[in-house]
Design a protein around this motif. Structure first.
Motif, PDB file in Angstrom:
ATOM      1  N   CYS A 130       5.158  14.344 -11.337  1.00 34.87           N
ATOM      2  CA  CYS A 130       5.606  14.407 -12.734  1.00 34.87           C
ATOM      3  C   CYS A 130       4.568  15.103 -13.603  1.00 34.87           C
ATOM      4  O   CYS A 130       4.910  15.917 -14.467  1.00 34.87           O
ATOM      5  N   ALA A 131       3.302  14.788 -13.395  1.00 36.43           N
ATOM      6  CA  ALA A 131       2.244  15.384 -14.219  1.00 36.43           C
ATOM      7  C   ALA A 131       2.095  16.876 -13.940  1.00 36.43           C
ATOM      8  O   ALA A 131       1.709  17.634 -14.837  1.00 36.43           O
ATOM      9  N   ASP A 132       2.400  17.318 -12.731  1.00 34.19           N
ATOM     10  CA  ASP A 132       2.231  18.725 -12.349  1.00 34.19           C
ATOM     11  C   ASP A 132       3.479  19.574 -12.547  1.00 34.19           C
ATOM     12  O   ASP A 132       3.420  20.788 -12.369  1.00 34.19           O
ATOM     13  N   CYS A 133       4.599  18.973 -12.906  1.00 36.41           N
ATOM     14  CA  CYS A 133       5.845  19.737 -12.991  1.00 36.41           C
ATOM     15  C   CYS A 133       5.876  20.590 -14.263  1.00 36.41           C
ATOM     16  O   CYS A 133       5.068  20.436 -15.160  1.00 36.41           O
ATOM     17  N   ASP A 134       6.853  21.495 -14.317  1.00 37.38           N
ATOM     18  CA  ASP A 134       6.989  22.399 -15.453  1.00 37.38           C
ATOM     19  C   ASP A 134       8.053  21.952 -16.446  1.00 37.38           C
ATOM     20  O   ASP A 134       8.502  22.735 -17.270  1.00 37.38           O
ATOM     21  N   HIS A 149       0.833  -1.201   0.000  1.00 33.30           N
ATOM     22  CA  HIS A 149       0.000   0.000   0.000  1.00 33.30           C
ATOM     23  C   HIS A 149       0.871   1.256   0.000  1.00 33.30           C
ATOM     24  O   HIS A 149       0.622   2.199  -0.746  1.00 33.30           O
ATOM     25  N   ARG A 150       1.900   1.264   0.842  1.00 37.24           N
ATOM     26  CA  ARG A 150       2.790   2.425   0.931  1.00 37.24           C
ATOM     27  C   ARG A 150       3.551   2.630  -0.378  1.00 37.24           C
ATOM     28  O   ARG A 150       3.708   3.758  -0.853  1.00 37.24           O
ATOM     29  N   ALA A 151       4.023   1.558  -0.983  1.00 38.09           N
ATOM     30  CA  ALA A 151       4.734   1.662  -2.251  1.00 38.09           C
ATOM     31  C   ALA A 151       3.811   2.210  -3.340  1.00 38.09           C
ATOM     32  O   ALA A 151       4.214   3.060  -4.143  1.00 38.09           O
ATOM     33  N   GLY A 152       2.569   1.760  -3.372  1.00 34.01           N
ATOM     34  CA  GLY A 152       1.614   2.277  -4.349  1.00 34.01           C
ATOM     35  C   GLY A 152       1.331   3.752  -4.133  1.00 34.01           C
ATOM     36  O   GLY A 152       1.216   4.524  -5.090  1.00 34.01           O
ATOM     37  N   HIS A 153       1.238   4.144  -2.872  1.00 36.93           N
ATOM     38  CA  HIS A 153       0.999   5.560  -2.563  1.00 36.93           C
ATOM     39  C   HIS A 153       2.194   6.421  -2.978  1.00 36.93           C
ATOM     40  O   HIS A 153       2.022   7.505  -3.548  1.00 36.93           O
ATOM     41  N   LEU A 154       3.409   5.947  -2.705  1.00 34.90           N
ATOM     42  CA  LEU A 154       4.603   6.696  -3.112  1.00 34.90           C
ATOM     43  C   LEU A 154       4.689   6.812  -4.628  1.00 34.90           C
ATOM     44  O   LEU A 154       5.064   7.857  -5.154  1.00 34.90           O
ATOM     45  N   ARG A 155       4.337   5.745  -5.349  1.00 34.51           N
ATOM     46  CA  ARG A 155       4.326   5.792  -6.817  1.00 34.51           C
ATOM     47  C   ARG A 155       3.308   6.809  -7.304  1.00 34.51           C
ATOM     48  O   ARG A 155       3.573   7.591  -8.215  1.00 34.51           O
ATOM     49  N   TRP A 156       2.116   6.803  -6.709  1.00 30.33           N
ATOM     50  CA  TRP A 156       1.081   7.762  -7.091  1.00 30.33           C
ATOM     51  C   TRP A 156       1.553   9.196  -6.845  1.00 30.33           C
ATOM     52  O   TRP A 156       1.347  10.070  -7.680  1.00 30.33           O
ATOM     53  N   MET A 157       2.211   9.425  -5.706  1.00 22.74           N
ATOM     54  CA  MET A 157       2.719  10.768  -5.402  1.00 22.74           C
ATOM     55  C   MET A 157       3.759  11.203  -6.432  1.00 22.74           C
ATOM     56  O   MET A 157       3.762  12.343  -6.897  1.00 22.74           O
ATOM     57  N   PHE A 158       4.654  10.281  -6.824  1.00 25.07           N
ATOM     58  CA  PHE A 158       5.679  10.604  -7.817  1.00 25.07           C
ATOM     59  C   PHE A 158       5.057  10.918  -9.174  1.00 25.07           C
ATOM     60  O   PHE A 158       5.420  11.902  -9.818  1.00 25.07           O
ATOM     61  N   PRO A 183       9.098  20.214 -19.702  1.00 23.57           N
ATOM     62  CA  PRO A 183       8.422  19.736 -20.915  1.00 23.57           C
ATOM     63  C   PRO A 183       8.732  18.277 -21.243  1.00 23.57           C
ATOM     64  O   PRO A 183       7.882  17.571 -21.788  1.00 23.57           O
ATOM     65  N   GLU A 184       9.935  17.810 -20.907  1.00 20.08           N
ATOM     66  CA  GLU A 184      10.287  16.420 -21.207  1.00 20.08           C
ATOM     67  C   GLU A 184       9.418  15.454 -20.402  1.00 20.08           C
ATOM     68  O   GLU A 184       8.935  14.451 -20.937  1.00 20.08           O
ATOM     69  N   ILE A 185       9.211  15.755 -19.133  1.00 18.36           N
ATOM     70  CA  ILE A 185       8.387  14.880 -18.290  1.00 18.36           C
ATOM     71  C   ILE A 185       6.928  14.976 -18.701  1.00 18.36           C
ATOM     72  O   ILE A 185       6.222  13.967 -18.771  1.00 18.36           O
ATOM     73  N   GLN A 186       6.463  16.176 -19.022  1.00 17.51           N
ATOM     74  CA  GLN A 186       5.076  16.333 -19.470  1.00 17.51           C
ATOM     75  C   GLN A 186       4.838  15.557 -20.762  1.00 17.51           C
ATOM     76  O   GLN A 186       3.789  14.925 -20.929  1.00 17.51           O
ATOM     77  N   ALA A 187       5.799  15.592 -21.672  1.00 21.99           N
ATOM     78  CA  ALA A 187       5.656  14.843 -22.926  1.00 21.99           C
ATOM     79  C   ALA A 187       5.604  13.345 -22.655  1.00 21.99           C
ATOM     80  O   ALA A 187       4.810  12.626 -23.271  1.00 21.99           O
ATOM     81  N   PHE A 188       6.423  12.860 -21.722  1.00 22.42           N
ATOM     82  CA  PHE A 188       6.401  11.439 -21.403  1.00 22.42           C
ATOM     83  C   PHE A 188       5.071  11.036 -20.775  1.00 22.42           C
ATOM     84  O   PHE A 188       4.495  10.005 -21.121  1.00 22.42           O
ATOM     85  N   VAL A 189       4.579  11.852 -19.854  1.00 20.21           N
ATOM     86  CA  VAL A 189       3.302  11.545 -19.198  1.00 20.21           C
ATOM     87  C   VAL A 189       2.178  11.542 -20.223  1.00 20.21           C
ATOM     88  O   VAL A 189       1.295  10.676 -20.209  1.00 20.21           O
ATOM     89  N   ALA A 190       2.205  12.494 -21.164  1.00 17.08           N
ATOM     90  CA  ALA A 190       1.137  12.605 -22.160  1.00 17.08           C
ATOM     91  C   ALA A 190       1.191  11.489 -23.205  1.00 17.08           C
ATOM     92  O   ALA A 190       0.162  10.975 -23.625  1.00 17.08           O
ATOM     93  N   THR A 191       2.414  11.109 -23.635  1.00 17.83           N
ATOM     94  CA  THR A 191       2.535  10.153 -24.740  1.00 17.83           C
ATOM     95  C   THR A 191       2.950   8.762 -24.317  1.00 17.83           C
ATOM     96  O   THR A 191       2.678   7.791 -25.018  1.00 17.83           O
ATOM     97  N   GLY A 192       3.667   8.658 -23.200  1.00 15.15           N
ATOM     98  CA  GLY A 192       4.194   7.364 -22.784  1.00 15.15           C
ATOM     99  C   GLY A 192       5.470   6.984 -23.511  1.00 15.15           C
ATOM    100  O   GLY A 192       5.971   5.875 -23.364  1.00 15.15           O
ATOM    101  N   HIS A 193       6.016   7.908 -24.303  1.00 17.32           N
ATOM    102  CA  HIS A 193       7.238   7.638 -25.058  1.00 17.32           C
ATOM    103  C   HIS A 193       8.393   8.425 -24.462  1.00 17.32           C
ATOM    104  O   HIS A 193       8.250   9.594 -24.134  1.00 17.32           O
TER     105      HIS A 193
END
Length: 89
Positions: A26-30, A13-22, A32-42
């Motif tokens: 990533c989705a909220d950061c500024d 449960h704790r590991a899943g929560h830490l993954r969700w937080m990470f 562009p490389e991380i945002q592109a990965f989150v949006a496309t998965g590439h």
């Protein structure tokens, strides 16, 4: 014998929560490389792997004196179907 200073492994449960937080971070950061990965998965893992193979080939050859041979060797290392079918121009 266990070390008394080592932290206990997190529960599932704790590991899943830490993954969700990470992933939320990533989705909220500024970045562009991380945002592109989150949006496309590439990511850029494929190009990084190819660059690594090229650098290893150059190290194994102790540098290249002829640019044509450098291109041919790089191509042979990175493209399997090209092995044995390349001829210098």
């Amino acid at each position: 014998m266990t070390c008394s200073h080592a932290p206990a492994p997190p529960t599932q449960h704790r590991a899943g929560h830490l993954r969700w937080m990470f992933l939320t971070w990533c989705a909220d950061c500024d970045w562009p490389e991380i945002q592109a990965f989150v949006a496309t998965g590439h990511g850029n893992a494929k190009s990084e792997g190819i660059n690594r193979m090229i650098k290893l080939a150059a190290r194994a050859a102790h540098g290249f004196r002829n640019s044509t041979n450098q291109r041919l060797r790089t191509r042979c290392v990175t493209i399997r179907r090209a092995r044995g079918h390349l001829h210098p121009a």
